[in-house]
Design an enzyme around this catalytic site. Structure first.
Site, short mmCIF file in Angstrom:
data_model
loop_
_atom_site.label_atom_id
_atom_site.label_comp_id
_atom_site.label_asym_id
_atom_site.label_seq_id
_atom_site.Cartn_x
_atom_site.Cartn_y
_atom_site.Cartn_z
CE LYS A 136 -4.75 -2.03 1.18
NZ LYS A 136 -4.81 -0.64 0.70
CG ASP A 152 7.62 5.35 -11.22
OD1 ASP A 152 8.17 4.35 -11.72
OD2 ASP A 152 6.45 5.34 -10.80
CB SER A 156 -0.95 -0.04 1.20
OG SER A 156 -1.97 0.91 1.07
#
Length: 735
Positions: free
Chosen positions: A502, A488, A477
């Protein structure tokens, strides 16, 4: 009749009429027949109201938009059976066959708030549970032969339900044989072993006798919500309080963790910094036999109480007094109890907060100082934040302070350890990312209507140097949001194994905001009829509303209402985050993680968000991976890790154990010898003398191989990023 009496009579009549009208509107539930051997639990009116409102919430607002129909009813039925008896250790095949007639009717029952079927199933299970425990107690005094064959199947989850009581008896006899054999191998006296085991099973029976309809309701709601998706959960009031305290990392009370010990509430641990810690009048293993409120309140005897009931009496608002009647650790229960008076206060759970350590690693003849910040979860005291408390607790605030100290200590790099971090506050994941990037989008969230981009708007950077993030299969999560954004942006190196996967967002909804006023009034009126006192409360907009002194609480639903996506547009749902530097995965994706959940939402992707990478690490990553692989080929610790994974998977696939004493001793001796040999190999590598079996000397320090190797990766990263070719301080517009 005087006016006061007339008014009271009129009020009671109004309440009675209200109750009758409300009950007349209710669907008539099936009758829950008494089940001998169970607590014969039944739903209360409040539970029926809650479940009807939950159905309405799911059908209107859940991201999945799944209708409650016969198909979902079948899923709920199977999930409920699994929640009751996952190991197939209690129910008979005949019980399950009798339940089958309810498979496609649970949807209609839940919509009407009729819980009678689910309680009937629960009571049948509890009767079987008590039957098995009582049978087991009766087997303990028998003498068993451990020279022959036979096994005990400790995992029956994939085996058929018991065909008969006789088959169940045979399995439970083997369980008792195994329990006694375990105690025998540990070296205890046979008579003492039987006494120990009997006390253990009698305690199980005692705890079962305290099971109430809230316990059963929680299991039912878990089956209901988890059939829709694995992260939508209903919390009864006490569990909701615990959940929110865990998120805030603080609560108001005395600062002690409690446990149960043979019908007694016992102090398991004193929390640093709390009232009990400061007063030094309570100690671990003290037993609480009475609780009184205030300086003059009467003591309530709590021997035999459920632990959650005792906790509610001990916790309370900051500044209030609670008195405890204590039998100190080591003293007999017949001893004169000690009275301890404590003033409740705000207790901060520092042991569950972010922490730092500084590690020194040598690479290429040069020493590097690396700060490791371990974050157990993403927490935030939202109530304190809303009140404007300048000292509210949060992950980002704690980590910012830790980074300041690490900069003063002149570390060369920072590693954020998110292993086993299951997530938490979404805003905290965004703000924490903001400590390491200048500004820009961190995560995208999509609900049923739109996509929103959540950004870090603070241009400040708390740490600009080399950064690493450690993850594992149980990083989930918010951990995946942070790790994905760091990856990224090219901000740092991700090390570990594929994360949990998740990618859903839950909103915590106080059910008191959902329950209608008419339902609340009905419940209050019904409770007033049972419990007496009501009073009038002035409404903010004028007028009054009749309220009970003990106004009911309805708990909390954490409802999946959105999915989150990385700035690249990829969801982490199912797939998680794949590290740049990968370690062998101990826990397989087939058994652990989102991809193992049958009701999990699917993976998908959306458009990429516009963002400016911090740096281009595309050329550094394969170099780091190559250096890592080279070390792994020569590392004995890597071989140990691979061996451990093979051993774990072997054990994970087993479901029974031998009841032959000689064979079991041999297996355990071999395991201990292997562990001892490994310890001695590690000690030799550190220049320490070997230890022998049973040697009281301290063994080698526990080795966190994954962390040690990750620090070596960071040392490589520091050296590579120091050159002109790979700078971390000059952002690149395109990646």
């Amino acid at each position: 009749m005087d006016f006061k009496s007339f008014k009271e009579m009129l009020k009671n009549k109004v309440l009675a009429l209200f109750i009758l009208a409300a009950l007349a509107c209710k669907a008539n539930p099936r009758v829950v027949a008494d089940v001998p051997g169970s607590n014969n639990l039944k739903a209360d009116l409040q539970q029926e109201v809650i479940v009807k409102n939950l159905v309405d919430l799911f059908e209107k607002y859940h991201y999945k938009n799944v209708p409650l129909n016969d198909s979902l009813s079948s899923v709920i039925f199977d999930r409920y059976l699994k929640n009751l008896d996952q190991g197939h250790n209690y129910l008979l095949a005949s019980d399950v066959k009798a339940f089958e007639r309810y498979r496609t009717t649970l949807d209609d029952d839940l919509r009407k708030g009729d819980l009678s079927t689910l309680f009937q199933m629960f009571n049948t299970f509890q009767a079987r549970y008590n039957e098995r425990i009582r049978y087991s107690i009766a087997q303990i005094d028998k003498d068993y032969d451990y020279n022959g064959g036979g096994t005990y199947a400790y995992d029956r989850s994939k085996m058929p339900w018991f065909a008969s009581a006789a088959e169940a008896d045979a399995m439970w006899t083997n369980r008792i044989r195994y329990d006694l054999l375990n105690l025998k191998i540990a070296g205890s006296d046979a008579a003492k072993n039987k006494q120990t085991l009997k006390a253990r099973y009698e305690n199980l029976l005692s705890q079962a006798s305290k099971t109430n309809n809230q316990d059963a309701f929680a299991i039912m709601m878990d089956a209901f919500t988890e059939s829709i998706d694995p992260h939508t959960n209903y919390f009864p009031p006490l569990k909701a309080q615990e959940f929110n305290e865990e998120m805030a990392k603080n609560f108001e009370g005395i600062g002690a963790r409690l446990t149960m010990d043979n019908e007694l509430v016992k102090i398991a641990e004193i929390i640093n910094g709390g009232p009990a810690y400061k007063a030094k009048t309570l100690h671990a293993n003290d037993r609480i036999i009475g609780i009184a409120q205030g300086k003059d309140g009467e003591f309530v005897d709590v021997i035999g109480w459920r632990i959650d009931n005792a906790v509610t009496k001990i916790k309370g608002p900051k500044g209030t007094v609670v008195r405890l009647k204590i039998i100190p650790a080591g003293q007999d229960l017949s001893s004169t109890p000690k009275i301890v008076e404590l003033v409740r206060d705000r207790v901060v759970l520092e042991d569950q907060s972010a922490k730092k350590t500084i590690k020194t690693v040598t690479s290429g003849g040069k020493a590097f100082k690396i700060g490791v910040i371990t974050i157990p979860d993403f927490y935030m005291d939202f109530k304190a934040y809303q009140k404007g408390d300048p000292d509210y607790k949060s992950t980002t605030r704690d980590v910012r302070r830790l980074l300041d100290t690490l900069k003063r200590d002149k570390v060369d790099a920072v590693v954020i350890d998110l292993r086993r971090n299951g997530g938490g506050s979404l805003p905290e994941a965004i703000q924490l990312t903001g400590l390491f990037i200048k500004s820009g989008p961190v995560v995208q969230t999509r609900d049923a209507r739109k996509v929103e981009v959540d950004e870090d708007e603070d241009p400040g950077i708390a740490w600009e140097g080399p950064l690493g993030v450690m993850v594992d299969r149980f990083s989930a999560s918010a951990s995946e949001i942070f790790a994905g954004a760091i990856q990224d942006y090219g901000r740092g190196i991700i090390m570990g194994t594929q994360t949990y996967g998740k990618g859903t967002v839950q909103s915590a909804i106080d059910m008191s905001r959902v329950i209608s006023t008419s339902d609340k009034m009905m419940l209050m009126a019904a409770a007033a009829g049972e419990k007496g006192p009501v009073h009038n409360v002035q409404k903010p907009n004028g007028g009054t509303v009749t309220m009970l002194d003990n106004t009911p609480k309805f708990g909390q639903i954490n409802l999946t209402m959105a999915k989150f996506y990385r700035v690249t547009g990829n969801s982490t749902q199912h797939k998680g985050v794949f590290p740049d530097i990968q370690f062998p995965m101990i826990y397989s994706a087939e058994k652990y993680g989102e991809s193992s959940e049958p009701s999990a939402l699917p993976w998908d992707s959306i458009k990429t968000s516009k963002f400016t990478p911090f740096a281009d690490l595309r050329q550094i990553r394969p170099v780091l991976a190559s250096l890592h692989d080279k070390r792994m080929k020569a590392s004995p610790e890597y071989k140990y890790l691979v061996d451990d994974i093979a051993e774990f998977n072997k054990r994970d696939d087993e479901n029974d154990v031998t009841l032959n004493e000689a064979q079991l001793r041999k297996e355990r001796d071999e395991q201990e010898a292997k562990a001892l040999a490994r310890d001695n190999q590690r000690r030799a590598a550190k220049g320490l003398p070997p230890v022998k079996k049973g040697d009281p000397k301290v063994k080698a320090d526990p080795i966190d191989f994954v962390q040690d190797e990750s620090l070596q990766v960071m040392a490589d990263f520091i050296k590579l990023s120091a050159g002109d070719q790979y700078t971390l301080k000059k952002p690149i517009v395109k990646q």
